[in-house]
Write a protein that holds these residues in place. Structure first.
Motif, PDB file in Angstrom:
ATOM      1  N   LYS A 100       0.822  -1.210   0.000  1.00  0.00           N
ATOM      2  CA  LYS A 100       0.000   0.000   0.000  1.00  0.00           C
ATOM      3  C   LYS A 100       0.855   1.259   0.000  1.00  0.00           C
ATOM      4  CE  LYS A 100      -3.954  -2.191   0.362  1.00  0.00           C
ATOM      5  NZ  LYS A 100      -4.937  -2.201  -0.746  1.00  0.00           N
ATOM      6  N   SER A 101       1.981   1.212   0.690  1.00  0.00           N
ATOM      7  CA  SER A 101       2.835   2.391   0.824  1.00  0.00           C
ATOM      8  C   SER A 101       4.288   1.956   0.785  1.00  0.00           C
ATOM      9  CB  SER A 101       2.535   3.106   2.150  1.00  0.00           C
ATOM     10  OG  SER A 101       3.443   4.151   2.382  1.00  0.00           O
ATOM     11  N   GLY A 142      -1.788  -2.449  -4.447  1.00  0.00           N
ATOM     12  CA  GLY A 142      -2.723  -1.346  -4.485  1.00  0.00           C
ATOM     13  C   GLY A 142      -2.071  -0.127  -3.863  1.00  0.00           C
ATOM     14  N   GLU A 144      -1.037   3.251  -2.516  1.00  0.00           N
ATOM     15  CA  GLU A 144      -1.747   4.476  -2.190  1.00  0.00           C
ATOM     16  C   GLU A 144      -0.799   5.627  -1.891  1.00  0.00           C
ATOM     17  OE1 GLU A 144      -4.149   3.328   1.107  1.00  0.00           O
ATOM     18  OE2 GLU A 144      -5.498   2.071  -0.093  1.00  0.00           O
ATOM     19  N   LYS A 145       0.458   5.318  -1.610  1.00  0.00           N
ATOM     20  CA  LYS A 145       1.422   6.376  -1.292  1.00  0.00           C
ATOM     21  C   LYS A 145       2.833   5.914  -1.658  1.00  0.00           C
ATOM     22  CE  LYS A 145       2.574   9.674   2.404  1.00  0.00           C
ATOM     23  NZ  LYS A 145       1.812  10.807   1.865  1.00  0.00           N
ATOM     24  N   ASP A 174       0.585  10.774  -3.366  1.00  0.00           N
ATOM     25  CA  ASP A 174      -0.624  10.070  -2.947  1.00  0.00           C
ATOM     26  C   ASP A 174      -1.396   9.646  -4.192  1.00  0.00           C
ATOM     27  OD1 ASP A 174      -0.466  10.293  -0.029  1.00  0.00           O
ATOM     28  OD2 ASP A 174      -0.698  12.445  -0.373  1.00  0.00           O
ATOM     29  N   ILE A 175      -1.865   8.398  -4.201  1.00  0.00           N
ATOM     30  CA  ILE A 175      -2.524   7.833  -5.367  1.00  0.00           C
ATOM     31  C   ILE A 175      -3.948   7.410  -5.009  1.00  0.00           C
ATOM     32  CG2 ILE A 175      -2.429   6.044  -7.148  1.00  0.00           C
ATOM     33  CD1 ILE A 175       0.589   5.794  -6.490  1.00  0.00           C
ATOM     34  N   VAL A 176      -4.904   7.899  -5.792  1.00  0.00           N
ATOM     35  CA  VAL A 176      -6.304   7.492  -5.643  1.00  0.00           C
ATOM     36  C   VAL A 176      -6.752   6.914  -6.977  1.00  0.00           C
ATOM     37  CG1 VAL A 176      -8.650   8.223  -5.142  1.00  0.00           C
ATOM     38  CG2 VAL A 176      -6.741   9.248  -3.894  1.00  0.00           C
ATOM     39  N   GLU A 177      -7.202   5.673  -6.975  1.00  0.00           N
ATOM     40  CA  GLU A 177      -7.574   4.993  -8.218  1.00  0.00           C
ATOM     41  C   GLU A 177      -9.080   4.765  -8.257  1.00  0.00           C
ATOM     42  OE1 GLU A 177      -6.150   1.185 -10.945  1.00  0.00           O
ATOM     43  OE2 GLU A 177      -5.168   1.628  -9.043  1.00  0.00           O
ATOM     44  N   SER A 178      -9.687   5.116  -9.387  1.00  0.00           N
ATOM     45  CA  SER A 178     -11.099   4.851  -9.617  1.00  0.00           C
ATOM     46  C   SER A 178     -11.236   3.860 -10.768  1.00  0.00           C
ATOM     47  CB  SER A 178     -11.837   6.153  -9.938  1.00  0.00           C
ATOM     48  OG  SER A 178     -11.413   6.670 -11.186  1.00  0.00           O
ATOM     49  N   ARG A 182      -6.600   7.381 -12.598  1.00  0.00           N
ATOM     50  CA  ARG A 182      -5.739   7.413 -11.425  1.00  0.00           C
ATOM     51  C   ARG A 182      -5.392   8.863 -11.123  1.00  0.00           C
ATOM     52  NH1 ARG A 182      -3.451   3.291 -14.597  1.00  0.00           N
ATOM     53  NH2 ARG A 182      -3.805   1.199 -13.788  1.00  0.00           N
TER      54      ARG A 182
END
Length: 239
Positions: A100-101, A142, A144-145, A174-178, A182
């Motif tokens: 995740k990070s 996945g 996220e950072k 910082d990563i936000v995926e939809s 992205r």
């Protein structure tokens, strides 16, 4: 008593992590090698709580990722002195590694395309949906950072005669995926090595330091990059 209990908890956690270390290293090597074309190597694996205290981290040393044509081009796609993977300790003991990070220190990412059109991005295997392949649930991909410290990212396109080079001195992403895009929020110190969009007109920002606060969005299906309201602070100006 509180300090003693805390120290005891750290010792127990570290001992448990050491017990699971062979399985963790095997899982990392197996899953990552299943997802790439080429060669991936971890020189050493250890554990620490001091990178992002009190979070638990896997410390990887002397890491490199090489594409299938390394023998011809002699360029690593990625290498780093240290990578810290911040993990969920409970999941770790269950045999699941959460990526995740991560923090990359003293590293480099080098992407290129030759005049013939070959790109070393073929180091990653793709399945029919265009995503990275995984074989089971033991590795959770996945991110996220991402934290970059003294890490250089370079891209050279010999076909279109374009290139960029930037060193992330102390930068967080910082990563936000939809389902369709992205979103990347990048903030921190960096130094431009140079940007060339038109080889005949020369480059820009050669050796220039800056502080970035960027809000970017990438839409894979359209191959489109959107720059939302962002800021670059230079020594004497702000863009």
């Amino acid at each position: 008593y509180i300090i003693s209990f805390f120290l005891l908890l750290i010792v127990i956690s570290y001992a448990a992590a050491q017990y699971y270390r062979p399985g963790i290293l095997e899982t990392l090597n197996r899953e990552l090698k299943n997802s790439i074309n080429g060669d991936f190597k971890i020189g050493q694996l250890d554990f620490t709580i001091f990178d992002q205290f009190p979070n638990f981290s896997i410390a990887l040393s002397e890491v490199y990722l090489r594409g299938p044509r390394y023998d011809r081009f002699h360029q690593d796609f990625f290498k780093a002195d240290k990578i810290y993977v911040h993990v969920n300790l409970l999941h770790l003991f269950q045999g699941v590694i959460d990526l995740k990070s991560i923090a990359v220190k003293n590293g480099s990412i080098f992407i290129f395309r030759t005049a013939e059109g070959y790109s070393n991005t073929d180091v990653f295997k793709k399945n029919k949906t265009g995503t990275t392949e995984t074989t089971d649930n033991s590795l959770s991909l996945g991110l996220e950072k991402i934290l970059f410290e003294d890490t250089r990212v370079s891209y050279v396109d010999s076909l279109k005669k374009k290139s960029f080079d930037v060193k992330f001195i102390n930068t967080a992403i910082d990563i936000v995926e939809s389902h369709s895009s992205r979103r990347f929020s990048l903030e921190g110190k960096l130094r431009f090595g140079g940007l060339i969009f038109n080889n005949e007109k020369g480059g820009y920002l050669s050796g220039i330091p800056a502080r970035a606060k960027l809000d970017l969005e990438f839409i894979p299906i359209r191959q489109r990059l959107i720059i939302h309201p962002s800021e670059l602070q230079f020594i004497k100006s702000t863009v």
